[in-house]
Design a protein around this motif. Structure first.
Motif, PDB file in Angstrom:
ATOM      1  N   VAL A  50     -22.719 -64.074 126.915  1.00  0.00           N
ATOM      2  CA  VAL A  50     -21.927 -63.657 125.969  1.00  0.00           C
ATOM      3  C   VAL A  50     -20.200 -64.577 126.643  1.00  0.00           C
ATOM      4  O   VAL A  50     -19.881 -64.608 127.728  1.00  0.00           O
ATOM      5  CB  VAL A  50     -20.710 -61.908 125.810  1.00  0.00           C
ATOM      6  CG1 VAL A  50     -19.845 -61.598 124.780  1.00  0.00           C
ATOM      7  CG2 VAL A  50     -22.195 -61.431 125.474  1.00  0.00           C
ATOM      8  N   ASN A  51     -19.152 -65.030 125.684  1.00  0.00           N
ATOM      9  CA  ASN A  51     -18.577 -65.248 126.090  1.00  0.00           C
ATOM     10  C   ASN A  51     -17.077 -64.550 125.571  1.00  0.00           C
ATOM     11  O   ASN A  51     -17.306 -64.777 124.479  1.00  0.00           O
ATOM     12  CB  ASN A  51     -18.037 -67.003 126.135  1.00  0.00           C
ATOM     13  CG  ASN A  51     -19.054 -67.889 126.009  1.00  0.00           C
ATOM     14  OD1 ASN A  51     -19.710 -67.600 127.656  1.00  0.00           O
ATOM     15  ND2 ASN A  51     -19.337 -69.347 125.588  1.00  0.00           N
ATOM     16  N   ALA A  52     -16.365 -64.411 126.302  1.00  0.00           N
ATOM     17  CA  ALA A  52     -14.835 -63.244 125.490  1.00  0.00           C
ATOM     18  C   ALA A  52     -13.767 -63.751 126.125  1.00  0.00           C
ATOM     19  O   ALA A  52     -13.932 -64.491 127.303  1.00  0.00           O
ATOM     20  CB  ALA A  52     -15.179 -61.875 126.001  1.00  0.00           C
ATOM     21  N   GLY A  53     -12.651 -63.829 125.293  1.00  0.00           N
ATOM     22  CA  GLY A  53     -11.236 -64.528 125.362  1.00  0.00           C
ATOM     23  C   GLY A  53     -10.858 -63.777 125.044  1.00  0.00           C
ATOM     24  O   GLY A  53     -10.730 -64.157 123.896  1.00  0.00           O
ATOM     25  N   LEU A  92     -12.052 -57.279 118.539  1.00  0.00           N
ATOM     26  CA  LEU A  92     -10.888 -58.397 118.631  1.00  0.00           C
ATOM     27  C   LEU A  92      -9.697 -57.765 118.257  1.00  0.00           C
ATOM     28  O   LEU A  92      -9.183 -58.268 119.191  1.00  0.00           O
ATOM     29  CB  LEU A  92     -11.407 -59.267 118.008  1.00  0.00           C
ATOM     30  CG  LEU A  92     -12.856 -60.433 117.748  1.00  0.00           C
ATOM     31  CD1 LEU A  92     -12.668 -61.805 117.228  1.00  0.00           C
ATOM     32  CD2 LEU A  92     -12.807 -60.422 119.920  1.00  0.00           C
ATOM     33  N   GLY A  93      -9.466 -56.658 118.151  1.00  0.00           N
ATOM     34  CA  GLY A  93      -9.015 -55.712 117.288  1.00  0.00           C
ATOM     35  C   GLY A  93      -8.171 -55.706 118.745  1.00  0.00           C
ATOM     36  O   GLY A  93      -7.285 -55.207 119.586  1.00  0.00           O
ATOM     37  N   LYS A  94      -9.502 -54.426 119.362  1.00  0.00           N
ATOM     38  CA  LYS A  94      -9.103 -53.918 120.832  1.00  0.00           C
ATOM     39  C   LYS A  94      -9.000 -54.955 121.716  1.00  0.00           C
ATOM     40  O   LYS A  94      -7.992 -54.470 122.462  1.00  0.00           O
ATOM     41  CB  LYS A  94     -10.560 -53.121 121.168  1.00  0.00           C
ATOM     42  CG  LYS A  94     -10.969 -52.114 120.055  1.00  0.00           C
ATOM     43  CD  LYS A  94     -11.921 -50.859 120.393  1.00  0.00           C
ATOM     44  CE  LYS A  94     -11.874 -49.474 119.762  1.00  0.00           C
ATOM     45  NZ  LYS A  94     -13.197 -48.646 119.984  1.00  0.00           N
ATOM     46  N   ASN A 104      -2.409 -63.353 121.141  1.00  0.00           N
ATOM     47  CA  ASN A 104      -2.484 -63.125 119.681  1.00  0.00           C
ATOM     48  C   ASN A 104      -3.143 -63.636 118.444  1.00  0.00           C
ATOM     49  O   ASN A 104      -3.669 -64.077 117.582  1.00  0.00           O
ATOM     50  CB  ASN A 104      -0.829 -63.357 119.062  1.00  0.00           C
ATOM     51  CG  ASN A 104      -1.147 -65.108 118.734  1.00  0.00           C
ATOM     52  OD1 ASN A 104      -1.482 -65.434 119.922  1.00  0.00           O
ATOM     53  ND2 ASN A 104       0.180 -65.420 118.095  1.00  0.00           N
ATOM     54  N   ARG A 105      -3.893 -63.815 119.416  1.00  0.00           N
ATOM     55  CA  ARG A 105      -5.547 -64.263 119.175  1.00  0.00           C
ATOM     56  C   ARG A 105      -6.765 -64.411 120.294  1.00  0.00           C
ATOM     57  O   ARG A 105      -6.696 -64.136 121.777  1.00  0.00           O
ATOM     58  CB  ARG A 105      -5.318 -65.894 118.936  1.00  0.00           C
ATOM     59  CG  ARG A 105      -6.935 -66.663 118.410  1.00  0.00           C
ATOM     60  CD  ARG A 105      -6.143 -68.021 117.954  1.00  0.00           C
ATOM     61  NE  ARG A 105      -6.571 -69.236 118.945  1.00  0.00           N
ATOM     62  CZ  ARG A 105      -5.198 -69.745 119.812  1.00  0.00           C
ATOM     63  NH1 ARG A 105      -4.128 -69.487 119.505  1.00  0.00           N
ATOM     64  NH2 ARG A 105      -5.225 -69.762 120.496  1.00  0.00           N
ATOM     65  N   ALA A 106      -7.864 -63.438 119.408  1.00  0.00           N
ATOM     66  CA  ALA A 106      -8.886 -63.205 119.704  1.00  0.00           C
ATOM     67  C   ALA A 106     -10.462 -63.849 119.807  1.00  0.00           C
ATOM     68  O   ALA A 106     -10.387 -64.025 118.706  1.00  0.00           O
ATOM     69  CB  ALA A 106      -9.233 -61.971 120.520  1.00  0.00           C
ATOM     70  N   SER A 107     -11.204 -64.143 120.948  1.00  0.00           N
ATOM     71  CA  SER A 107     -12.234 -64.750 120.262  1.00  0.00           C
ATOM     72  C   SER A 107     -13.925 -64.296 121.449  1.00  0.00           C
ATOM     73  O   SER A 107     -13.982 -63.476 122.762  1.00  0.00           O
ATOM     74  CB  SER A 107     -13.070 -66.491 120.672  1.00  0.00           C
ATOM     75  OG  SER A 107     -12.747 -66.684 121.786  1.00  0.00           O
ATOM     76  N   VAL A 135     -23.656 -66.562 118.065  1.00  0.00           N
ATOM     77  CA  VAL A 135     -22.791 -65.783 116.826  1.00  0.00           C
ATOM     78  C   VAL A 135     -21.267 -65.754 117.698  1.00  0.00           C
ATOM     79  O   VAL A 135     -20.833 -65.726 118.770  1.00  0.00           O
ATOM     80  CB  VAL A 135     -22.602 -64.215 116.597  1.00  0.00           C
ATOM     81  CG1 VAL A 135     -21.681 -63.462 115.990  1.00  0.00           C
ATOM     82  CG2 VAL A 135     -24.397 -64.179 116.159  1.00  0.00           C
ATOM     83  N   GLN A 136     -20.108 -66.249 116.578  1.00  0.00           N
ATOM     84  CA  GLN A 136     -19.199 -67.033 117.109  1.00  0.00           C
ATOM     85  C   GLN A 136     -18.140 -66.326 116.066  1.00  0.00           C
ATOM     86  O   GLN A 136     -17.816 -66.518 115.295  1.00  0.00           O
ATOM     87  CB  GLN A 136     -18.568 -68.290 117.141  1.00  0.00           C
ATOM     88  CG  GLN A 136     -17.087 -68.749 117.447  1.00  0.00           C
ATOM     89  CD  GLN A 136     -17.079 -69.965 118.361  1.00  0.00           C
ATOM     90  OE1 GLN A 136     -18.190 -71.228 117.604  1.00  0.00           O
ATOM     91  NE2 GLN A 136     -16.198 -70.664 119.149  1.00  0.00           N
TER      92      GLN A 136
END
Length: 309
Positions: A50-53, A92-94, A104-107, A135-136
């Protein structure tokens, strides 16, 4: 014996929360990559990477850096049930709430291999095949989910097939010159079994990479439908369990589905245009040539209204 002092977390320094004019450069993305996480996708367990940022703003309220541990801890939500668009949107909201002054942007990106049980062509056996998937999901002013899957298949060159048939014609002329009126069915059958294929067309393992942006109302991740739809369009998906009857059926399938990379791309394009879950897609087919030392590749991009140049 060394004793670690018990410290109150509120007294520990938090360098990432510093602010100042020297931190005025915005960052497009900051986060973590290759996080190990067990998830469930399409009803199957997946040992995922998983990539998260998030992005990092340069406003006066923004901090020096992000708090990666906040994102890491939130990722555990993905292990509590099947991954769906709604679950990704909520996650992503969290992410954004955890850094509400700074981003103001998450992925998030989830990748791994989806293991599916696939039935043989004629012998009624089953074997397992791994499909690389991704899945992105991105959330900012809008929310999007994009699926990507790799599908291995076999491709037989139409030009090579035509040249092979021509060799058979030449061989027939040499062996039966002047006897066209006196050849029996039995003699012809024997000839076909022994000499009827003096040359064979070349085939190769090939890959289709299908990326699809989901429509907003799609409730699940339709990997199974995406894979089945693509394999049906190609007609020559690689097999798992193969008995002799299966191998013959596979040879027949290749003979009935001769295709250059351009043909394969157009077949997949038609299948994806008819897909009820697709808002936009891109295709890449790669024929890993057995004749050449290079690959043959074709691509298509469809934005939802037209094909991109």
């Amino acid at each position: 014996m060394t004793v670690t002092p018990a410290l109150c977390p509120k007294t520990l320094p938090d360098i990432q929360s510093l602010r100042g004019h020297e931190f005025d450069t915005a960052l497009s993305w900051v986060g973590m990559e290759q996080i190990d996480l067990p998830v469930e996708i399409a009803g199957r367990p997946l040992a995922a990477k998983v990539n998260a940022g998030i992005n990092l703003l340069s406003t006066p309220e923004a901090e020096k850096g992000i708090h990666m541990s906040r994102l890491y801890l939130l990722l555990d939500e993905l292990t509590q049930g099947e991954v769906t668009p709604a679950a990704l949107r909520n996650l992503l909201g969290k992410f954004l709430v955890s850094h509400q002054r700074s981003s103001n942007r998450a992925s998030v990106e989830i990748s791994g291999e989806l293991l599916l049980s696939r039935r043989s062509l004629t012998s009624n056996h089953f074997g397992w095949k791994a499909y690389p998937i991704r899945v992105q999901a991105e959330r900012g002013e809008t929310f999007t989910v994009t699926l990507r899957v790799g599908i291995p298949y076999s491709s037989t060159c139409p030009a090579s097939a035509a040249l092979s048939r021509n060799l058979a014609q030449q061989q027939f002329q040499r062996d039966f010159a002047g006897r066209s009126a006196s050849i029996s069915v039995e003699e012809m059958m024997a000839w076909l079994g022994e000499k009827g294929m003096p040359g064979t067309p070349h085939s190769q393992r090939s890959w289709a990479w299908v990326s699809c942006q989901l429509k907003p109302d799609v409730a699940t991740l339709p990997f199974l439908e995406l894979i089945d739809r693509s394999e049906a369009a190609l007609g020559t998906a690689v097999q798992t369990v193969v008995k002799r009857g299966d191998e013959q059926a596979f040879a027949w399938a290749n003979g009935q589905n001769l295709m250059f990379c351009e043909d394969a791309a157009r077949r997949l394009n038609k299948a994806m245009l008819d897909a009820p879950f697709s808002a936009a897609f891109s295709l890449r087919v790669e024929h890993q040539e057995s004749l050449h030392a290079h690959n043959a590749v074709a691509r298509i991009h469809w934005t939802g209204n037209h094909h991109a140049a």
